[in-house]
Design a protein around this motif. Structure first.
Motif, PDB file in Angstrom:
ATOM      1  N   ALA A  45       0.832  -1.202   0.000  1.00  0.00           N
ATOM      2  CA  ALA A  45       0.000   0.000   0.000  1.00  0.00           C
ATOM      3  C   ALA A  45       0.874   1.262   0.000  1.00  0.00           C
ATOM      4  O   ALA A  45       0.576   2.233  -0.706  1.00  0.00           O
ATOM      5  N   ASN A  46       1.959   1.237   0.784  1.00  0.00           N
ATOM      6  CA  ASN A  46       2.882   2.381   0.786  1.00  0.00           C
ATOM      7  C   ASN A  46       3.550   2.572  -0.575  1.00  0.00           C
ATOM      8  O   ASN A  46       3.682   3.701  -1.055  1.00  0.00           O
ATOM      9  N   ASP A  50       3.187   5.777  -2.919  1.00  0.00           N
ATOM     10  CA  ASP A  50       4.335   6.522  -3.445  1.00  0.00           C
ATOM     11  C   ASP A  50       4.267   6.655  -4.969  1.00  0.00           C
ATOM     12  O   ASP A  50       4.527   7.723  -5.519  1.00  0.00           O
ATOM     13  N   LEU A  51       3.901   5.562  -5.649  1.00  0.00           N
ATOM     14  CA  LEU A  51       3.760   5.613  -7.106  1.00  0.00           C
ATOM     15  C   LEU A  51       2.659   6.583  -7.523  1.00  0.00           C
ATOM     16  O   LEU A  51       2.836   7.365  -8.470  1.00  0.00           O
ATOM     17  N   THR A  52       1.542   6.544  -6.816  1.00  0.00           N
ATOM     18  CA  THR A  52       0.431   7.444  -7.129  1.00  0.00           C
ATOM     19  C   THR A  52       0.850   8.895  -6.938  1.00  0.00           C
ATOM     20  O   THR A  52       0.547   9.752  -7.779  1.00  0.00           O
ATOM     21  N   GLN A  58       4.003  14.275 -11.495  1.00  0.00           N
ATOM     22  CA  GLN A  58       4.365  14.349 -12.904  1.00  0.00           C
ATOM     23  C   GLN A  58       3.216  14.925 -13.729  1.00  0.00           C
ATOM     24  O   GLN A  58       3.431  15.753 -14.616  1.00  0.00           O
ATOM     25  N   GLN A  59       2.013  14.523 -13.427  1.00  0.00           N
ATOM     26  CA  GLN A  59       0.846  15.044 -14.147  1.00  0.00           C
ATOM     27  C   GLN A  59       0.688  16.543 -13.908  1.00  0.00           C
ATOM     28  O   GLN A  59       0.402  17.296 -14.839  1.00  0.00           O
ATOM     29  N   GLN A  60       0.891  16.985 -12.684  1.00  0.00           N
ATOM     30  CA  GLN A  60       0.804  18.417 -12.388  1.00  0.00           C
ATOM     31  C   GLN A  60       1.894  19.194 -13.117  1.00  0.00           C
ATOM     32  O   GLN A  60       1.642  20.291 -13.636  1.00  0.00           O
TER      33      GLN A  60
END
Length: 172
Positions: A45-46, A50-52, A58-60
């Motif tokens: 989950a961590n 972290d990936l999310t 990156q999207q921002q």
């Protein structure tokens, strides 16, 4: 109690203790395994979190780049629109001056051309527009057509510069 019954009771007691020990061991192993699974699930989950977060950052960043590019392109579009508007205004003013005979277009006559049928002295002179050189005025209709052609060329050059600026901005 007979020795066989005692032996049988002892065997049952030993068997009961073995079953109890196996049950306790089984339960302890289940707790340990459950703990390991919980730790692995928390670590996964961590990692996913972290990936999310990385993807969101990156999207921002990409959205910020896009917004900056859109703003730059809008600014360039305004600049090219202004250039085109100014060029069209200047061209309209020139056409009006030609139409009202306020301005006449003329061309230099080649003094060395014997086919022109003009008696022009062949004195050597500097090449270019010279006030004393022989000139011929163009018919106003021909002048209007020439101005129309140059208008189209000017608009094409402005559009070409706008396209080149757009491609340069996108390529960066």
């Amino acid at each position: 109690m007979t020795p066989v019954q005692r032996l049988l009771g002892l065997a049952v007691l030993i068997l009961s203790l073995m079953v109890f020990a196996a049950g306790v061991t089984w339960q302890v192993q289940a707790w340990r395994y459950t703990g390991q699974l919980e730790r692995l699930a928390a670590a996964r989950a961590n990692d996913l979190n972290d990936l999310t977060q990385g993807v969101l950052r990156q999207q921002q960043a990409e959205q910020a780049k896009r917004a900056a590019l859109e703003q730059q392109l809008a600014s360039q579009d305004q600049q090219h629109t202004k250039e085109l508007s100014d060029a069209q205004r200047d061209q309209a003013r020139l056409r009006d001056r030609l139409a009202t005979s306020d301005l006449r277009l003329s061309v230099l006559i080649d003094a060395t051309d014997s086919a022109s049928g003009r008696n022009v002295p062949t004195a050597p002179g500097a090449v270019g527009v010279v006030h004393g050189a022989q000139r011929a005025r163009l018919d106003p209709a021909h002048a209007q057509r020439i101005i129309g052609i140059t208008d189209d060329g000017d608009e094409g050059l402005i559009a070409l510069r706008a396209c080149q600026a757009y491609v340069r901005a996108i390529a960066r």
